[in-house]
Scaffold this motif. Sequence first.
Motif, short mmCIF file in Angstrom:
data_model
loop_
_atom_site.label_atom_id
_atom_site.label_comp_id
_atom_site.label_asym_id
_atom_site.label_seq_id
_atom_site.Cartn_x
_atom_site.Cartn_y
_atom_site.Cartn_z
N GLY A 51 0.79 -1.23 0.00
CA GLY A 51 0.00 0.00 0.00
C GLY A 51 0.82 1.27 0.00
N ARG A 52 2.14 1.18 -0.11
CA ARG A 52 3.00 2.37 -0.12
C ARG A 52 2.96 3.01 -1.50
N VAL B 20 6.10 13.41 -0.92
CA VAL B 20 5.51 13.98 0.28
C VAL B 20 6.63 14.62 1.08
N VAL B 21 6.25 15.59 1.91
CA VAL B 21 7.17 16.21 2.85
C VAL B 21 6.72 15.77 4.23
N THR B 22 7.65 15.18 4.97
CA THR B 22 7.31 14.67 6.30
C THR B 22 7.33 15.80 7.32
N GLY B 23 6.80 15.53 8.48
CA GLY B 23 6.80 16.52 9.56
C GLY B 23 8.19 16.94 9.97
N LEU C 139 12.02 15.19 2.37
CA LEU C 139 11.31 14.89 1.14
C LEU C 139 11.32 13.37 0.97
N GLN C 140 10.15 12.79 0.73
CA GLN C 140 10.07 11.34 0.60
C GLN C 140 9.43 10.97 -0.73
N PRO D 204 6.40 6.47 0.18
CA PRO D 204 5.61 6.99 1.29
C PRO D 204 4.52 6.00 1.71
N ASP D 205 4.42 5.77 3.00
CA ASP D 205 3.46 4.81 3.55
C ASP D 205 2.27 5.57 4.13
N PRO D 206 1.08 5.39 3.57
CA PRO D 206 -0.09 6.12 4.08
C PRO D 206 -0.37 5.89 5.57
#
Length: 141
Positions: free
Chosen positions: A26-27, A38-41, A45-46, A79-81
């Motif tokens: 599911g990634r 995506v940009v993580t907290g 950058l992922q 990125p893993d939801p």
Amino acid sequence: RARFWTGPARRLPAGAADGLLADGRGRLLEGLVTNVFVVTGEGALQTAAAGDGVLDGVTRRAVLAAAARLSIPVDLAPPDPTARSSWSEAFLTSAVAGVRPLARLEGPGWCVDFGAAPGTTTAALAAALPGEAAHHGLTHL
């Protein structure tokens, strides 16, 4: 093996910019015609690595090079939801559209809203791109 991740009907919902491909866990791998970031907290950058089977497109490579120049950490992993609560921004890239910030990213049973304006990391990366990719603007999707 990647699969389409556009819901049970296997079609894009109204207003969707692109469909997403995911791996068996599911990634997120990539869009149908784009790369997804995506940009993580933590400000990293992922995006999936080229070895994960994604298209290593010219705009994707330009974004990764710009991240290195701007000292933005990069995590080359899909990125893993399940970690979506830590995502602060998301964007798509393509040679035709450049960098396209996302207002919303969703999959079956989950959704993340990012707001109306491009995030600071997305805007900085788009501004740092050379040539045409920098001139497509930041039309929000």
